[in-house]
Design a protein around this motif. Structure first.
Motif, PDB file in Angstrom:
ATOM      1  N   ALA B  39     -32.308  -5.640   6.605  1.00  0.00           N
ATOM      2  CA  ALA B  39     -33.643  -5.031   6.472  1.00  0.00           C
ATOM      3  C   ALA B  39     -33.655  -4.054   5.298  1.00  0.00           C
ATOM      4  O   ALA B  39     -34.590  -4.019   4.491  1.00  0.00           O
ATOM      5  N   THR B  40     -32.602  -3.268   5.205  1.00  0.00           N
ATOM      6  CA  THR B  40     -32.521  -2.292   4.118  1.00  0.00           C
ATOM      7  C   THR B  40     -32.430  -3.000   2.770  1.00  0.00           C
ATOM      8  O   THR B  40     -33.141  -2.666   1.809  1.00  0.00           O
ATOM      9  N   PHE B  41     -31.534  -3.985   2.713  1.00  0.00           N
ATOM     10  CA  PHE B  41     -31.300  -4.721   1.466  1.00  0.00           C
ATOM     11  C   PHE B  41     -32.581  -5.394   0.994  1.00  0.00           C
ATOM     12  O   PHE B  41     -32.933  -5.370  -0.186  1.00  0.00           O
ATOM     13  N   GLU B  42     -33.306  -5.972   1.935  1.00  0.00           N
ATOM     14  CA  GLU B  42     -34.528  -6.709   1.583  1.00  0.00           C
ATOM     15  C   GLU B  42     -35.670  -5.770   1.247  1.00  0.00           C
ATOM     16  O   GLU B  42     -36.444  -6.031   0.323  1.00  0.00           O
ATOM     17  N   ARG B  43     -35.781  -4.675   1.988  1.00  0.00           N
ATOM     18  CA  ARG B  43     -36.827  -3.708   1.689  1.00  0.00           C
ATOM     19  C   ARG B  43     -36.627  -3.139   0.289  1.00  0.00           C
ATOM     20  O   ARG B  43     -37.557  -2.942  -0.460  1.00  0.00           O
ATOM     21  N   TYR B  44     -35.333  -2.929  -0.041  1.00  0.00           N
ATOM     22  CA  TYR B  44     -35.030  -2.410  -1.382  1.00  0.00           C
ATOM     23  C   TYR B  44     -35.497  -3.412  -2.446  1.00  0.00           C
ATOM     24  O   TYR B  44     -36.104  -3.047  -3.442  1.00  0.00           O
ATOM     25  N   PRO B  67     -32.538   2.856 -16.645  1.00  0.00           N
ATOM     26  CA  PRO B  67     -33.735   2.066 -16.297  1.00  0.00           C
ATOM     27  C   PRO B  67     -33.568   1.457 -14.910  1.00  0.00           C
ATOM     28  O   PRO B  67     -32.463   1.399 -14.374  1.00  0.00           O
ATOM     29  N   LEU B  68     -34.645   0.977 -14.366  1.00  0.00           N
ATOM     30  CA  LEU B  68     -34.626   0.512 -12.977  1.00  0.00           C
ATOM     31  C   LEU B  68     -33.703  -0.683 -12.756  1.00  0.00           C
ATOM     32  O   LEU B  68     -33.208  -0.888 -11.647  1.00  0.00           O
ATOM     33  N   ILE B  69     -33.437  -1.476 -13.793  1.00  0.00           N
ATOM     34  CA  ILE B  69     -32.532  -2.617 -13.630  1.00  0.00           C
ATOM     35  C   ILE B  69     -31.178  -2.161 -13.097  1.00  0.00           C
ATOM     36  O   ILE B  69     -30.547  -2.836 -12.292  1.00  0.00           O
ATOM     37  N   PHE B  70     -30.739  -0.972 -13.587  1.00  0.00           N
ATOM     38  CA  PHE B  70     -29.471  -0.454 -13.104  1.00  0.00           C
ATOM     39  C   PHE B  70     -29.513  -0.240 -11.593  1.00  0.00           C
ATOM     40  O   PHE B  70     -28.634  -0.662 -10.853  1.00  0.00           O
ATOM     41  N   TYR B  71     -30.587   0.412 -11.130  1.00  0.00           N
ATOM     42  CA  TYR B  71     -30.642   0.737  -9.704  1.00  0.00           C
ATOM     43  C   TYR B  71     -30.790  -0.509  -8.847  1.00  0.00           C
ATOM     44  O   TYR B  71     -30.355  -0.545  -7.705  1.00  0.00           O
ATOM     45  N   TYR B  72     -31.403  -1.514  -9.444  1.00  0.00           N
ATOM     46  CA  TYR B  72     -31.563  -2.798  -8.735  1.00  0.00           C
ATOM     47  C   TYR B  72     -30.181  -3.383  -8.405  1.00  0.00           C
ATOM     48  O   TYR B  72     -29.909  -3.802  -7.289  1.00  0.00           O
ATOM     49  N   GLY B  73     -29.285  -3.361  -9.393  1.00  0.00           N
ATOM     50  CA  GLY B  73     -27.942  -3.895  -9.153  1.00  0.00           C
ATOM     51  C   GLY B  73     -27.011  -2.908  -8.468  1.00  0.00           C
ATOM     52  O   GLY B  73     -26.131  -3.275  -7.701  1.00  0.00           O
ATOM     53  N   HIS B  74     -27.222  -1.632  -8.750  1.00  0.00           N
ATOM     54  CA  HIS B  74     -26.271  -0.602  -8.333  1.00  0.00           C
ATOM     55  C   HIS B  74     -25.995  -0.574  -6.835  1.00  0.00           C
ATOM     56  O   HIS B  74     -24.849  -0.477  -6.394  1.00  0.00           O
ATOM     57  N   THR B  75     -27.037  -0.681  -6.029  1.00  0.00           N
ATOM     58  CA  THR B  75     -26.817  -0.546  -4.576  1.00  0.00           C
ATOM     59  C   THR B  75     -25.965  -1.692  -4.031  1.00  0.00           C
ATOM     60  O   THR B  75     -25.238  -1.515  -3.060  1.00  0.00           O
ATOM     61  N   ALA B  76     -26.031  -2.848  -4.694  1.00  0.00           N
ATOM     62  CA  ALA B  76     -25.185  -3.975  -4.283  1.00  0.00           C
ATOM     63  C   ALA B  76     -23.735  -3.724  -4.682  1.00  0.00           C
ATOM     64  O   ALA B  76     -22.806  -3.891  -3.885  1.00  0.00           O
ATOM     65  N   THR B  77     -23.532  -3.310  -5.925  1.00  0.00           N
ATOM     66  CA  THR B  77     -22.179  -3.024  -6.408  1.00  0.00           C
ATOM     67  C   THR B  77     -21.498  -1.968  -5.547  1.00  0.00           C
ATOM     68  O   THR B  77     -20.289  -2.035  -5.290  1.00  0.00           O
ATOM     69  N   PHE B  78     -22.288  -0.989  -5.110  1.00  0.00           N
ATOM     70  CA  PHE B  78     -21.743   0.083  -4.290  1.00  0.00           C
ATOM     71  C   PHE B  78     -21.072  -0.477  -3.033  1.00  0.00           C
ATOM     72  O   PHE B  78     -19.984  -0.041  -2.644  1.00  0.00           O
ATOM     73  N   PHE B  79     -21.727  -1.464  -2.405  1.00  0.00           N
ATOM     74  CA  PHE B  79     -21.107  -2.103  -1.232  1.00  0.00           C
ATOM     75  C   PHE B  79     -19.724  -2.654  -1.585  1.00  0.00           C
ATOM     76  O   PHE B  79     -18.761  -2.485  -0.840  1.00  0.00           O
ATOM     77  N   ILE B  80     -19.656  -3.347  -2.702  1.00  0.00           N
ATOM     78  CA  ILE B  80     -18.392  -3.975  -3.105  1.00  0.00           C
ATOM     79  C   ILE B  80     -17.308  -2.921  -3.308  1.00  0.00           C
ATOM     80  O   ILE B  80     -16.202  -3.014  -2.781  1.00  0.00           O
ATOM     81  N   ASN B  81     -17.642  -1.873  -4.073  1.00  0.00           N
ATOM     82  CA  ASN B  81     -16.639  -0.851  -4.393  1.00  0.00           C
ATOM     83  C   ASN B  81     -16.118  -0.155  -3.136  1.00  0.00           C
ATOM     84  O   ASN B  81     -14.918   0.081  -2.996  1.00  0.00           O
TER      85      ASN B  81
END
Lengths: 711, 711
Positions: B39-44, B67-81
């Protein structure tokens, strides 16, 4: 003994020999030591009776040393200082005098003149001071608790040291008096010289059969010795020839007349420097007179004694040998210390006993040299006595050498390759100086009652490096690799290499590389198991200590206790059971980040405490697999102490945030090494301690990772 | 609740609350977490649907952030790290993308513009990457071993951290979208704002009764929290008055019209700096139009909503308060964090549950602010929700604060006195952000969906120093005095002072002097037994840590692990049982070699590790008896590490040859001190360890001597 029978000797007047310090009868030993002390103390005072007036006390005999007034007080102060150190006394006799008379201007170089001014006290004040000291020492000898034997640890050692110290100054002061202006000295019945003289004998070379020379006094020897006499030294001396007599004034005259003092090529470089500085054209005690050569003795000038030994310094003796060699085509030189001992054994010379010496020594006959053909020892003459004999050998410590804790600068400052041993004693050498084991050394330009015998031998002169490494970094490394255990942390290099060898299991163990080998302990440890070990370090100075251990089996260094105070350390490869493996090691200077192509084909590469000291550790790690056989192991040990002083921050392997996450050095190692290696064990910490002073240590944990080459 | 009943809410559409992490049913917990994640991932992702075109992704909304493109990818990368760090996964999804999307340009200062260029990937590539991550996280949630509860040490904490991290970015990205040019955004049904608006209510001050505020989450709390929420904090809040409503745009307009933005005196110095830099003349989301003020919402500009809360940064809110204070003569200011919690309790606000919130929060109603008089809590409105509320309080750690090991830079960089807490959450604050315990802080010039409520109180604003001492020297001393035990060496200051106190026996124990007190542990230890202790050090920076402990009971510092990686440490005086004695200590800056006359009449003087750091130790020792009572004790502890960097060689107390003999520091101490003191115990070594990194330590033996004043 031949001509000796012509001499009048009074056995009851003989000077007591240095006492045996063991025994059961404490009271008798007190009396013996008291006698030995008082006789020495009084004879020393009587020597100064040869000074004509107070000027003789205050005017320097030679610019390189204090005036005689200093030496007059010095031997008394020495007793006080050493007895304070061992606790025999608690307070000083005269703090001001004792501060002034504590340190001699000994051992200065001729190009190192001391121009300090001293406000010396009067002779009578010093005489009174000496009396006070004499009384105190007698009181101590009479009353201080005494447990026999008197050994190094015994507080009484200070008294014996004081007496033997005064014996030394008896001799060196007699030289200074001999160097004093004639107007300031006077004859004294007690210090009457030999009068016998005649034609000098024709000198000739006689054979000395080689043999084993075994030197070094045991620490429980019951007779007083100076620190440099103890330890072990054994050597095979080859056959050689030696001159039957000491070189006489007659024989030395030939050298002078052959232009010896003008021929630069007879002199060593150092010899030429001295000769020019001193403007020397003949032996120092020769006096040119209208009637020809005369000879300065202690208190008088006499017609030249052509059959007495030539008294010269090392440089003059050495030049004479070079001249002889040129003249004869033989390999003429001075004997080594070992050769002197071989001659001593070969000529069957014995220690003095209660009888008059069969040599001109210990003041048994008169207060000067005598003819070189007066005292025979086997086929030779004057193997001991008459004058000291210069050797080729700079003094060096025997294996197992230790400094005595209350006099740590007696010998150690002379372990510098610039102080050559003189052997055999002179007519005034009493006590320890007259013993076969005695080892005294002086700068090569110095004058004593010393001459020489020459030898012919093809054996090279083996100069032992007696240097104590005092560089802080090198000494700390030496102690780190070979020294004591601190905080019960076992030797790091040994532990690490055992761990590496265990990890090798059944892998081939042909070639190992110890990168950052420093002073080499790890390389030697690897050589226990590997056929060949290369030890590489960036610092040639560090490697040099490893090479010394490999070549000579021993290194010596000082470690700091506090401030400038040091301890002396000696380490033997043999004591670690490593001697037999030493030849398998090749030490090389090299840069881990830029190694030569030739270093390859290793089964094991160890880099101990290296990576965080490299300027580009990644460069090193990226290609290290090329030097390792497939299946071989890379062992890295490091505390990961990244410092910009060694490695600029952009080159650190880890220890920073990377893409927002903590990136450790271990992460960095994987990042680089995973391409060719697999890590085959969990990281393990091996501790080590580096001693900085007796109170301060670095205590570090080195993280060890083991990597197997897979690709 | 009043006007809320007018809103349409669909309970089934409510966004799930942050889950309880304890329980018995593992399978159910997996499902709950999976739902929460998806739900969080999709709402984002749906939030980014409000961007009209790709330019919206790549053109920076504000220069201070990516720019927003960074934040779009960033939350996913955070999970990985974070999953990599806890071992839930072993490999990355896309190393290149993950390197690029790892670190945001968060928290920059407005005067610290970042001009780096990034070569961002295409939106579709990032979208694909997000899908891959989503799949992987779902796989992990479905299959990774799970043991309940999920606590800090549980690898699953990384997943919860990833979800809550994405909730934060949901809110901050919504702000960036609101700051993006209007042409690049578009309306979306899912992100429809409130439309309700009307006349703003007249604001008024209402009383809040004081009371105890008790904050700090337990480490076993079953709901996810960020590190800054844990620990203990308790305080008595005095009575105060608070504005009934958040300040509305209407109320803020009065400030603007009164020239608030032009009156320098309403603004703090930092506020003025920002105002000039930003050329601010009105709230950032206000848009001036020919027809008057309009309001920028996330995806549109609407006529000004006068009854909605004014959205401003701290500086604007603070200036408003100053203006109000001037106007009313009252002590108007923003609430502290403690006052906000007191209001929260006073107004009986509760945590959200599965029902629609009684507040404009958690996206329960619409995607914007709403009138300030819509959600009532007790006598007040919007104690939570609608917009965040600025406080006077810079964020600081509660006692017992620890950083979470996989995210050690979440909060710690904001403990700098420059990040003020915002409280209460906004309309888009979901998950942790909506909880009462949440603590978020931003630089004071930053914009969020944040406004303010003002209070009137005479209570001072207590700013807690949240600084972590990072200076290497200070941190090493702090750890040395208060930190862990290394190599089993007990705390040096404690051991030494106990030894000193034991030596005092029955002597009076009124006044003690701790010279070279550094960070003060020894002084506090002495205060257990003495009526008064003076702690003096040359370094005011060292003393400052002692003073902090005395005044606040706590110090914080970082210690180096390796390179730049650090650990965070917090030490409480109470944990050593020393709090009750702290008031007996007076810390003073002073020079041991030149102490003021006033320091005298002591029964004990301790100089720990001091003498070998003085420029003239003899000067210090020669007169120290004057400060000590007759019969009092002087305790010296030193490793005698003489270094010319601290003490020129001529000033060393010992550690050199004097008059030819080794002269130790102990000799030097006797030489100076014997005139007035008697040494009453054998020297004793007390060890200490100073940690430099996790692998490197100084291990030192300090020699302790005790001297009794006799004269």
């Amino acid at each position: 003994m031949n001509a000796k029978s012509a001499l009048s000797t009074d056995t009851t007047a003989l000077i007591q020999r240095t006492p045996v310090l063991a025994g059961e009868d404490v009271a008798a030993k007190r009396r013996e030591i008291a006698n030995w002390f008082n006789a020495t103390f009084e004879r020393y005072e009587s020597l100064f009776e040869t000074l004509e007036n107070e000027t003789g006390f205050y005017r320097k005999s030679i610019p390189l040393r204090h005036p005689l007034i200093f030496y007059y007080g010095h031997t008394a102060t020495f007793f006080i200082n050493k007895m304070l150190l061992t606790g025999l006394i608690k307070t000083r006799v005269d703090a001001k005098i004792e501060s002034m008379f504590a340190v001699g201007v000994d051992e200065m170089s001729w190009d190192d003149l001391d121009e300090r001014h001293y406000d010396w006290p009067s002779v009578s004040r010093v005489r009174d001071y000496r009396q006070a000291v004499k009384k105190l020492v007698n009181k101590v000898i009479a009353s201080a608790p005494l447990k026999l034997p008197i050994d190094w640890q015994n507080p009484w050692w200070a008294i014996l040291m004081g007496i033997e110290h005064e014996q030394i100054h008896l001799e060196t002061s007699s030289v200074l008096i001999r160097q004093q202006q004639l107007d300031y000295v006077r004859k004294q019945a007690q210090w009457r010289p030999f009068t016998q003289t005649g034609q000098a004998p024709e000198n000739q070379l006689l054979p000395v059969t080689g043999g084993t020379v075994k030197l070094g006094k045991a620490f429980d020897d019951p007779v007083y010795g100076w620190d440099n006499e103890y330890g072990d030294h054994q050597v095979e001396v080859a056959d050689f020839q030696a001159s039957q007599f000491l070189v006489s004034n007659q024989e030395f005259l030939e050298f002078i007349e052959a232009g010896g003092y003008e021929h630069v090529e007879y002199w060593t470089e150092e010899g030429n420097q001295w000769r020019r500085f001193a403007k020397a054209t003949h032996p120092t005690f020769w006096v040119a007179d209208t009637s020809g050569w005369q000879l300065r003795l202690m208190t008088e000038v006499v017609p030249m004694r052509w059959d007495w030994p030539a008294e010269v310094n090392y440089h003059e003796a050495k030049a004479f040998c070079h001249w002889q060699a040129e003249k004869t085509g033989k390999t003429v030189r001075l004997p080594t210390e070992d050769e002197w001992y071989r001659l001593y054994d070969f000529a069957k010379v014995a220690e003095l006993d209660g009888h008059p010496a069969e040599a001109n020594i210990h003041l048994d006959y008169a207060a000067s040299s005598c003819p070189v053909n007066l005292f025979q020892h086997g086929d030779f003459y004057d193997v001991i006595g008459n004058v000291w004999q210069w050797t080729e050998t700079p003094i060096y410590p025997f294996d197992g050498f230790k400094v005595h804790p209350i006099y740590d600068d007696f010998t150690t400052p002379t372990y510098d390759g610039q102080h050559n041993l003189i052997k055999g004693g002179s007519w005034i050498s009493c006590g320890n100086e007259s013993r076969g084991s005695a080892r005294y050394a002086f700068r090569r330009h110095f004058f004593q009652h010393a001459g020489f015998r020459y030898v012919v031998s093809d054996a090279p002169v083996n100069v032992v490096d007696s240097h104590y490494e005092t560089d802080k970094m090198l000494s700390e490394y030496a102690e780190f690799h070979y020294g004591e255990t601190y905080f019960e942390v076992p030797n790091f290099q040994k532990t690490l290499m055992e761990y590496a060898i265990k990890a090798m299991a059944d892998k081939p163990k042909h070639k190992a590389l110890d990168l950052g080998c420093a002073v080499g302990r790890g390389s030697f440890e690897l050589a226990r198991e590997f056929d060949a070990v290369t030890g590489i370090d960036f610092s040639a100075r560090l490697i040099n200590l490893g090479v010394q251990l490999q070549q000579r089996g021993v290194i010596r260094y000082t470690i700091i206790d506090e401030g400038e105070l040091v301890q002396y350390r000696e380490q033997h490869l043999a004591s670690f059971g490593l001697s037999e493996f030493a030849d398998k090691v090749s030490f090389m200077q090299g840069d881990a980040c830029n190694l030569k192509k030739t270093y390859q084909g290793y089964d094991l590469i160890v880099a101990a405490n290296l990576i965080d000291r490299l300027y580009d550790p990644a460069l090193f790690l990226q290609s290290i697999h090329e030097r390792l056989n497939q299946g071989g192991l890379l062992v890295l040990a490091s505390p990961y102490t990244w410092l910009e002083a060694h490695t600029e921050k952009t080159k650190w392997l880890g220890g920073f945030k990377k893409d927002g996450e903590s990136f450790t050095t271990l992460d960095g190692l994987h990042y680089i090494l995973d391409e060719h290696f697999a890590r085959i064990a969990e990281p393990q910490s091996i501790p080590f301690v580096i001693r900085e002073t007796s109170h301060k240590f670095q205590h570090t944990l080195s993280e060890v990772t083991i990597w197997e080459r897979k690709r």
